[in-house]
Enzyme design. Sequence first.
Site, PDB file in Angstrom:
ATOM      1  N   CYS A 175      17.965  64.809 130.791  1.00 39.26           N
ATOM      2  CA  CYS A 175      17.746  63.359 130.928  1.00 39.26           C
ATOM      3  C   CYS A 175      18.911  62.749 131.711  1.00 39.26           C
ATOM      4  CB  CYS A 175      17.647  62.727 129.541  1.00 39.26           C
ATOM      5  SG  CYS A 175      17.649  60.919 129.558  1.00 39.26           S
ATOM      6  N   ASN A 198      -7.940  63.953 128.885  1.00 43.23           N
ATOM      7  CA  ASN A 198      -7.309  64.829 129.877  1.00 43.23           C
ATOM      8  C   ASN A 198      -5.974  64.281 130.344  1.00 43.23           C
ATOM      9  OD1 ASN A 198      -9.584  66.310 129.575  1.00 43.23           O
ATOM     10  ND2 ASN A 198     -10.540  65.671 131.496  1.00 43.23           N
ATOM     11  N   ARG A 215       0.753  74.131 135.032  1.00 44.15           N
ATOM     12  CA  ARG A 215      -0.470  73.328 134.957  1.00 44.15           C
ATOM     13  C   ARG A 215      -0.400  72.128 135.900  1.00 44.15           C
ATOM     14  NH1 ARG A 215      -1.227  72.039 128.862  1.00 44.15           N
ATOM     15  NH2 ARG A 215      -3.004  70.906 129.658  1.00 44.15           N
ATOM     16  N   HIS A 272      -4.218  61.190 125.559  1.00 42.97           N
ATOM     17  CA  HIS A 272      -3.243  62.256 125.312  1.00 42.97           C
ATOM     18  C   HIS A 272      -2.157  62.327 126.377  1.00 42.97           C
ATOM     19  CE1 HIS A 272      -6.470  64.396 122.641  1.00 42.97           C
ATOM     20  NE2 HIS A 272      -5.864  63.398 122.013  1.00 42.97           N
ATOM     21  N   THR A 284     -16.072  67.943 126.011  1.00 43.29           N
ATOM     22  CA  THR A 284     -15.039  68.050 124.973  1.00 43.29           C
ATOM     23  C   THR A 284     -15.580  68.830 123.786  1.00 43.29           C
ATOM     24  OG1 THR A 284     -13.614  66.861 123.411  1.00 43.29           O
ATOM     25  CG2 THR A 284     -15.602  65.708 124.135  1.00 43.29           C
ATOM     26  N   SER A 285     -14.700  69.625 123.174  1.00 47.02           N
ATOM     27  CA  SER A 285     -15.097  70.443 122.031  1.00 47.02           C
ATOM     28  C   SER A 285     -15.288  69.605 120.775  1.00 47.02           C
ATOM     29  CB  SER A 285     -14.059  71.537 121.786  1.00 47.02           C
ATOM     30  OG  SER A 285     -12.782  70.959 121.604  1.00 47.02           O
ATOM     31  N   CYS A 330      15.805  60.074 124.031  1.00 47.65           N
ATOM     32  CA  CYS A 330      15.849  58.608 124.145  1.00 47.65           C
ATOM     33  C   CYS A 330      14.565  58.022 124.729  1.00 47.65           C
ATOM     34  CB  CYS A 330      17.066  58.169 124.971  1.00 47.65           C
ATOM     35  SG  CYS A 330      16.906  58.446 126.740  1.00 47.65           S
TER      36      CYS A 330
HETATM   37  C1  BJW Z   1     -17.676  72.037 129.882  1.00 49.40           C
HETATM   38  C2  BJW Z   1     -17.639  72.709 131.071  1.00 49.40           C
HETATM   39  C3  BJW Z   1     -18.287  72.103 132.132  1.00 49.40           C
HETATM   40  C4  BJW Z   1     -16.567  73.892 129.701  1.00 49.40           C
HETATM   41  N1  BJW Z   1     -18.877  70.927 131.954  1.00 49.40           N
HETATM   42  N2  BJW Z   1     -18.271  70.879 129.722  1.00 49.40           N
HETATM   43  C5  BJW Z   1      -7.115  68.989 110.067  1.00 49.40           C
HETATM   44  C6  BJW Z   1      -8.259  68.222 110.166  1.00 49.40           C
HETATM   45  C7  BJW Z   1      -8.336  67.140 111.035  1.00 49.40           C
HETATM   46  C8  BJW Z   1      -7.261  66.805 111.829  1.00 49.40           C
HETATM   47  C9  BJW Z   1      -6.127  67.571 111.725  1.00 49.40           C
HETATM   48  C10 BJW Z   1      -6.042  68.632 110.872  1.00 49.40           C
HETATM   49  N3  BJW Z   1      -4.825  69.193 111.028  1.00 49.40           N
HETATM   50  C11 BJW Z   1      -4.147  68.502 111.960  1.00 49.40           C
HETATM   51  C12 BJW Z   1      -4.922  67.507 112.392  1.00 49.40           C
HETATM   52  C13 BJW Z   1      -4.581  66.509 113.406  1.00 49.40           C
HETATM   53  C14 BJW Z   1      -4.646  67.077 114.808  1.00 49.40           C
HETATM   54  C15 BJW Z   1      -5.979  67.741 115.049  1.00 49.40           C
HETATM   55  O1  BJW Z   1      -6.953  67.123 115.400  1.00 49.40           O
HETATM   56  N4  BJW Z   1      -6.071  69.040 114.873  1.00 49.40           N
HETATM   57  C16 BJW Z   1      -7.339  69.770 114.989  1.00 49.40           C
HETATM   58  C17 BJW Z   1      -7.220  70.846 116.066  1.00 49.40           C
HETATM   59  C18 BJW Z   1      -7.705  70.315 113.650  1.00 49.40           C
HETATM   60  N5  BJW Z   1      -4.455  65.939 115.677  1.00 49.40           N
HETATM   61  C19 BJW Z   1      -3.257  65.496 115.984  1.00 49.40           C
HETATM   62  O2  BJW Z   1      -2.244  66.061 115.628  1.00 49.40           O
HETATM   63  C20 BJW Z   1      -3.213  64.224 116.790  1.00 49.40           C
HETATM   64  N6  BJW Z   1      -2.307  63.318 116.239  1.00 49.40           N
HETATM   65  C21 BJW Z   1      -2.480  62.806 115.021  1.00 49.40           C
HETATM   66  O3  BJW Z   1      -3.442  63.091 114.338  1.00 49.40           O
HETATM   67  O4  BJW Z   1      -1.497  61.947 114.641  1.00 49.40           O
HETATM   68  C22 BJW Z   1      -1.440  61.592 113.253  1.00 49.40           C
HETATM   69  C23 BJW Z   1      -0.683  62.675 112.558  1.00 49.40           C
HETATM   70  C24 BJW Z   1       0.677  62.648 112.575  1.00 49.40           C
HETATM   71  C25 BJW Z   1       1.384  63.647 111.911  1.00 49.40           C
HETATM   72  C26 BJW Z   1       0.702  64.689 111.281  1.00 49.40           C
HETATM   73  C27 BJW Z   1      -0.677  64.735 111.308  1.00 49.40           C
HETATM   74  C28 BJW Z   1      -1.384  63.725 111.949  1.00 49.40           C
HETATM   75  C29 BJW Z   1      -2.709  64.490 118.206  1.00 49.40           C
HETATM   76  C30 BJW Z   1      -3.659  65.327 118.986  1.00 49.40           C
HETATM   77  C31 BJW Z   1      -3.049  65.591 120.362  1.00 49.40           C
HETATM   78  C32 BJW Z   1      -3.865  66.596 121.123  1.00 49.40           C
HETATM   79  N7  BJW Z   1      -3.138  66.988 122.276  1.00 49.40           N
HETATM   80  C33 BJW Z   1      -3.706  68.003 123.159  1.00 49.40           C
HETATM   81  C34 BJW Z   1      -2.597  68.515 124.088  1.00 49.40           C
HETATM   82  C35 BJW Z   1      -2.297  67.522 125.198  1.00 49.40           C
HETATM   83  C36 BJW Z   1      -1.341  68.070 126.205  1.00 49.40           C
HETATM   84  C37 BJW Z   1      -1.883  69.309 126.880  1.00 49.40           C
HETATM   85  O5  BJW Z   1      -2.957  69.258 127.496  1.00 49.40           O
HETATM   86  O6  BJW Z   1      -1.208  70.327 126.798  1.00 49.40           O
HETATM   87  O7  BJW Z   1      -4.785  67.443 123.899  1.00 49.40           O
HETATM   88  S1  BJW Z   1      -4.496  69.338 122.292  1.00 49.40           S
HETATM   89  C38 BJW Z   1      -5.818  69.543 123.420  1.00 49.40           C
HETATM   90  O8  BJW Z   1      -7.055  69.220 122.773  1.00 49.40           O
HETATM   91  C39 BJW Z   1      -5.600  68.490 124.499  1.00 49.40           C
HETATM   92  C40 BJW Z   1      -6.991  68.005 124.727  1.00 49.40           C
HETATM   93  O9  BJW Z   1      -6.977  66.713 125.288  1.00 49.40           O
HETATM   94  C41 BJW Z   1      -7.597  68.037 123.350  1.00 49.40           C
HETATM   95  C42 BJW Z   1      -9.084  68.112 123.341  1.00 49.40           C
HETATM   96  O10 BJW Z   1      -9.512  69.275 123.950  1.00 49.40           O
HETATM   97  P1  BJW Z   1     -10.853  69.237 124.826  1.00 49.40           P
HETATM   98  O11 BJW Z   1     -10.701  68.307 125.946  1.00 49.40           O
HETATM   99  O12 BJW Z   1     -12.000  69.015 123.919  1.00 49.40           O
HETATM  100  O13 BJW Z   1     -10.849  70.720 125.450  1.00 49.40           O
HETATM  101  P2  BJW Z   1     -11.358  72.091 124.841  1.00 49.40           P
HETATM  102  O14 BJW Z   1     -10.764  73.174 125.667  1.00 49.40           O
HETATM  103  O15 BJW Z   1     -11.180  72.135 123.382  1.00 49.40           O
HETATM  104  O16 BJW Z   1     -12.937  72.044 125.074  1.00 49.40           O
HETATM  105  C43 BJW Z   1     -13.510  72.064 126.362  1.00 49.40           C
HETATM  106  C44 BJW Z   1     -14.987  71.783 126.217  1.00 49.40           C
HETATM  107  O17 BJW Z   1     -15.543  71.701 127.520  1.00 49.40           O
HETATM  108  C45 BJW Z   1     -15.755  72.876 125.476  1.00 49.40           C
HETATM  109  O18 BJW Z   1     -16.612  72.264 124.528  1.00 49.40           O
HETATM  110  C46 BJW Z   1     -16.571  73.558 126.571  1.00 49.40           C
HETATM  111  O19 BJW Z   1     -17.824  74.035 126.110  1.00 49.40           O
HETATM  112  C47 BJW Z   1     -16.751  72.426 127.539  1.00 49.40           C
HETATM  113  N8  BJW Z   1     -16.951  72.832 128.915  1.00 49.40           N
HETATM  114  N9  BJW Z   1     -16.903  73.901 130.855  1.00 49.40           N
HETATM  115  C48 BJW Z   1     -18.852  70.376 130.685  1.00 49.40           C
HETATM  116  N10 BJW Z   1     -18.298  72.713 133.327  1.00 49.40           N
HETATM  117 ZN    ZN Z   2      17.594  60.597 127.199  1.00 51.61          ZN
END
Ligand code: BJW
Ligand code: ZN
Length: 272
Positions: A160, A107, A75, A124, A201-202, A135
């Site tokens: 590391c 992003n 990526r 993120h 964003t979704s 560490c």
């Molecule tokens: C277009 C287009 C065009 C296409 N023009 N648009 C149950 C309920 C609620 C919350 C939780 C739950 N269970 C767990 C959770 C918490 C969890 C969470 O939210 N989970 C849900 C999935 C249910 N969240 C976390 O864990 C977060 N931390 C947290 O809560 O800490 C407290 C905690 C601690 C311990 C335990 C529990 C909680 C951290 C979230 C981190 C997310 N990280 C990622 C990965 C980053 C690294 C990587 O990229 O690999 O971030 S996940 C992924 O999703 C990435 C993105 O930034 C993020 C959002 O995705 P995004 O950007 O919306 O992309 P897509 O692909 O989903 O959507 C694309 C959109 O674009 C679509 O709508 C298309 O239609 C559109 N599109 N073409 C405009 N041309």
């Molecule tokens: Zn280290």
Amino acid sequence: MKNTHHDIPPPLAQALRQAQRVVVFTGAGVSAESGIATFRDALTGLWSRFDAQALATPEAFDEHPDVVWGWYEWRRAQVLRATPNAAHRAIAQLGRHVPELAVITQNVDDLHERAGSLLVTHLHGSLHAPRCSRCGAAQAFATEIPAEPDEGRRIAPPACTDCGAPVRPGVVWFGESLPAPAWRTATLAAQECDLLFSIGTSSMVYPAAELPRLALARGATVVQVNPAATPLDVLAHHNLRGAAADVMPRLLASAGFGDTDPGLALTPDGEV
Ligand code: BJW
Ligand code: ZN
């Protein structure tokens, strides 16, 4: 027939002209037209036997560090080859027209910065800031530009330089906390803005998906730009259905924020 899908409602154009504090909240869709797969579409081709939601976890990295590191190197190579698109450029241009603009992105690419946006908050993390998984020490990549790693290729993470533990990507995985300063900046900006755009964003990943709701609770106008429906549709004041690179330049034009590329300066007699 009038192309109503793509017309910008006049009240929205007026709200944009009058806005003092604007938040642009973005997700993977804003980079889609730069050729970067969205998160939920990321695992195409040879990666399709993996599940993105399962790979983006600390547990996956512990169990299969070579799969996870290989996926992120692939990526990173994709992002390094990509260039900002018309949506990133329109957002940067918007920053030159409104009194205050905060770009809050989920992003992990750097395309907003490369398009010229000045205040970009990454909720993120980044593909370009690896650190030690034990560490936390910041690490450099062995190769600044990955040698176009093959799709689906496993790559062992480097060790590391301080403690020898595996180096991990500097991103926020599921179950991990968002960087506290970035989250504070984002919540303050959402609570103080008069206009928030949620673009590409979704609206499914929390806590980031709270930001438009925080803005709504304080009376801001919320505008969504997305070709598909999301859980935010029922809350947003305006849903602009379409690709970000198509909608954002029209939105700017509707407010009279036309192209102000300094490269197109007028000569004294009015010729370009
Ligand atoms: C277009 C287009 C065009 C296409 N023009 N648009 C149950 C309920 C609620 C919350 C939780 C739950 N269970 C767990 C959770 C918490 C969890 C969470 O939210 N989970 C849900 C999935 C249910 N969240 C976390 O864990 C977060 N931390 C947290 O809560 O800490 C407290 C905690 C601690 C311990 C335990 C529990 C909680 C951290 C979230 C981190 C997310 N990280 C990622 C990965 C980053 C690294 C990587 O990229 O690999 O971030 S996940 C992924 O999703 C990435 C993105 O930034 C993020 C959002 O995705 P995004 O950007 O919306 O992309 P897509 O692909 O989903 O959507 C694309 C959109 O674009 C679509 O709508 C298309 O239609 C559109 N599109 N073409 C405009 N041309
Ligand atoms: Zn280290």
